[in-house]
Design an enzyme around this catalytic site. Structure first.
Site, PDB file in Angstrom:
ATOM      1  N   HIS A   1       0.887  -1.167   0.000  1.00  0.00           N
ATOM      2  CA  HIS A   1       0.000   0.000   0.000  1.00  0.00           C
ATOM      3  C   HIS A   1       0.925   1.217   0.000  1.00  0.00           C
ATOM      4  O   HIS A   1       2.007   1.176   0.597  1.00  0.00           O
ATOM      5  CB  HIS A   1      -0.835   0.112   1.267  1.00  0.00           C
ATOM      6  CG  HIS A   1      -1.750  -1.038   1.542  1.00  0.00           C
ATOM      7  ND1 HIS A   1      -1.350  -2.167   2.192  1.00  0.00           N
ATOM      8  CD2 HIS A   1      -3.076  -1.198   1.298  1.00  0.00           C
ATOM      9  CE1 HIS A   1      -2.375  -2.993   2.325  1.00  0.00           C
ATOM     10  NE2 HIS A   1      -3.439  -2.434   1.784  1.00  0.00           N
TER      11      HIS A   1
ATOM     12  N   ASP B   1       2.472   2.044   3.279  1.00  0.00           N
ATOM     13  CA  ASP B   1       3.345   1.035   3.893  1.00  0.00           C
ATOM     14  C   ASP B   1       4.790   1.451   3.647  1.00  0.00           C
ATOM     15  O   ASP B   1       5.665   1.224   4.477  1.00  0.00           O
ATOM     16  CB  ASP B   1       3.204  -0.350   3.231  1.00  0.00           C
ATOM     17  CG  ASP B   1       1.812  -0.943   3.347  1.00  0.00           C
ATOM     18  OD1 ASP B   1       1.080  -0.540   4.257  1.00  0.00           O
ATOM     19  OD2 ASP B   1       1.482  -1.814   2.509  1.00  0.00           O
TER      20      ASP B   1
HETATM   21  C1  XUL Z   1      -7.658  -6.757   4.107  1.00  0.00           C
HETATM   22  C2  XUL Z   1      -6.823  -7.149   2.964  1.00  0.00           C
HETATM   23  C3  XUL Z   1      -5.925  -6.096   2.427  1.00  0.00           C
HETATM   24  C4  XUL Z   1      -5.821  -6.095   0.938  1.00  0.00           C
HETATM   25  C5  XUL Z   1      -5.036  -4.935   0.375  1.00  0.00           C
HETATM   26  O1  XUL Z   1      -8.436  -7.764   4.613  1.00  0.00           O
HETATM   27  O2  XUL Z   1      -6.863  -8.275   2.534  1.00  0.00           O
HETATM   28  O3  XUL Z   1      -4.678  -6.249   3.013  1.00  0.00           O
HETATM   29  O4  XUL Z   1      -5.247  -7.268   0.469  1.00  0.00           O
HETATM   30  O5  XUL Z   1      -5.560  -3.718   0.714  1.00  0.00           O
END
Ligand code: XUL
Ligand code: CO
Length: 442
Positions: free
Chosen positions: A107, A110
């Site tokens: 993300h 992150d």
């Molecule tokens: C949340 C989830 C996230 C997504 C990316 O449950 O799975 O980590 O994969 O935003």
């Protein structure tokens, strides 16, 4: 893959993890994952396309509603947030190259913490993306997919793209634009939308139809921006039924498909199916995969497992060979991953506080997938399972059955045939036989 140690070394005393075979008693070795081993036309590495999730592995310190984080990551000690981001990236690339994963996922925030203003955040992101580019080049590690965190910051408490306040939607747009820019810059194979707070808690204050239309507009705008700027990869929607919202708009694979079809997004979007999200939706993982495959939109997977005794998204590392063999059967039969791969969206437990635990977790997950791949491949090569399953539908392959399946028989024809043929003979579904067949190859 070249080991990248960065300026500091964080995982001291741990060497690159190698395949040593199932007789090995070295806990820091693979027993089944042999990256260069050929399975059919591809190597294990090419089949599985493992990715490390930046958020769980290098950011999450184990906080839960009952207490703070427990993990004291040595890469999080600098006082300057940008320096913390750079240190974390050194640690990340050291880990990724030592475990031997060809990909990673992130993300936006992150990589580096969000700043006090959008301008400051953009400045930080540009700096860290430049560094990531250097690290990727030096190591050969690639980006499987990028995404934007549109759920942690309190501004998104009523949703991001589905927020009833247009000002928040603009902010989410700015964030996705930056995350897409970063993904393009780093050569990402995909870009994921997980609808964190895209859903609602109470219908009393929610216009669901409007919110979903806004979500569609937001996805169309994101797609158009990315394509105009040269992004050739896949967009993924990641279904999840609940948590953090009570009702999530991307409930499961079937719900996502209906949304993508309604808003004409099928050409660009595929699905990123996550094990623990499937089970939260009261489905099995292989069911969700098959729904995606049948619609031609299997994109990528988030690998983890839930807990049979509770209803949370526990994101544990996979260890169930039977469940993953069922999944790999669906994936292999569909021709395997194209742009996607196996992203470990999984975290070590709150009380697993040694850095080496991160290695044990990933070694276990990778070995479990390797065993599942081997078993699924052997089952498909053996062929009995496929031919038995096909055989169950043989009455549609010729004669009136074929006519029916090609739309040439109406209800009156069916009725006339039923009168003529009488009560059908009982035919067993033989589920236990199928289950044992699978067990034989594990
Ligand atoms: C949340 C989830 C996230 C997504 C990316 O449950 O799975 O980590 O994969 O935003
Ligand atoms: Co996920």
């Amino acid at each position: 893959m070249k080991i990248i140690k960065g300026n500091k070394q964080y995982f001291k005393g741990i060497r690159a993890i190698k395949y040593e075979g199932k007789e090995s008693d070295n806990p820091l070795a693979f027993k089944f994952y042999n990256p260069k081993k050929k399975i059919g036309k591809k190597t294990m590495e090419e089949h599985l396309r493992f990715a490390i999730a930046y958020w769980h592995t290098f950011c999450g310190t184990g906080g839960d509603p009952f207490g703070p984080g427990t993990k004291n990551f040595p890469w999080s000690t600098a006082t300057d947030p940008v320096q913390r981001g750079l240190d974390k990236m050194d640690a990340a690339f050291e880990f990724i190259t030592k475990i031997g994963a060809p990909y990673y996922c992130f993300h936006d925030y992150d990589l580096v913490e969000e700043g006090a203003t959008l301008k400051e955040s953009e400045k930080r992101l540009r700096k860290i993306v430049d560094y990531a580019k250097e690290k990727q080049k030096a190591s050969g590690v690639k980006l499987l997919w990028g995404t934007a965190n549109l759920f942690s910051n309190p501004r998104y408490m009523n949703g991001a793209a589905t927020n009833p306040d247009f000002n928040v939607v603009c902010y989410a747009g700015a964030q996705v634009k930056n995350a897409i820019d970063a993904t393009i810059e780093l050569g990402g194979a995909g870009y994921t939308f997980w609808g964190g707070r895209e859903g609602y808690m109470s219908l009393l204050n929610t216009n669901m139809k409007r919110e979903q239309e806004h979500l569609a507009r937001f996805l169309q705008a994101s797609r158009d921006y990315a394509r105009r700027n040269g992004f050739k990869g896949s967009f993924y929607i990641e279904p999840k039924p609940m948590e953090p919202s009570k009702h999530q708009y991307d409930f499961d694979a079937a719900t996502c498909l209906s949304f993508l079809r309604q808003f004409d997004l099928m050409d660009d979007f595929k699905l990123n199916i996550e094990v623990n999200h499937a089970t939260l939706a009261s489905h099995t993982f292989d069911h969700e995969l098959q729904v995606a495959v049948d619609a031609g939109v299997l994109g990528s997977i988030d690998a983890n497992r839930g807990d049979n005794q509770n209803g949370w998204d526990t994101d544990q590392f996979p260890n169930n060979v039977y469940e993953l063999t069922e999944a790999m059967l669906v994936i292999l039969k569909a021709g395997g991953f194209k742009t996607g791969g196996v992203n470990f969206d999984a975290k070590t437990r709150r009380n697993s506080t040694d850095l080496v635990d991160i290695f044990h977790a990933h070694i276990g997950g990778m070995d479990t997938f390797a065993r599942a791949l081997l078993a699924a491949n052997a089952i498909l090569e053996d062929g009995e399972f496929l031919s038995l399953r096909k055989g169950r539908y043989a009455s549609f392959d010729s004669g009136n059955g074929r006519k029916f399946s090609t739309g040439k028989l109406g209800l009156s024809n069916l009725s006339a045939l039923a009168h003529r043929k009488g009560e059908p003979e009982q035919i067993s579904g033989r589920q236990e036989y199928f289950e044992n067949l699978l067990n034989k190859f594990i």
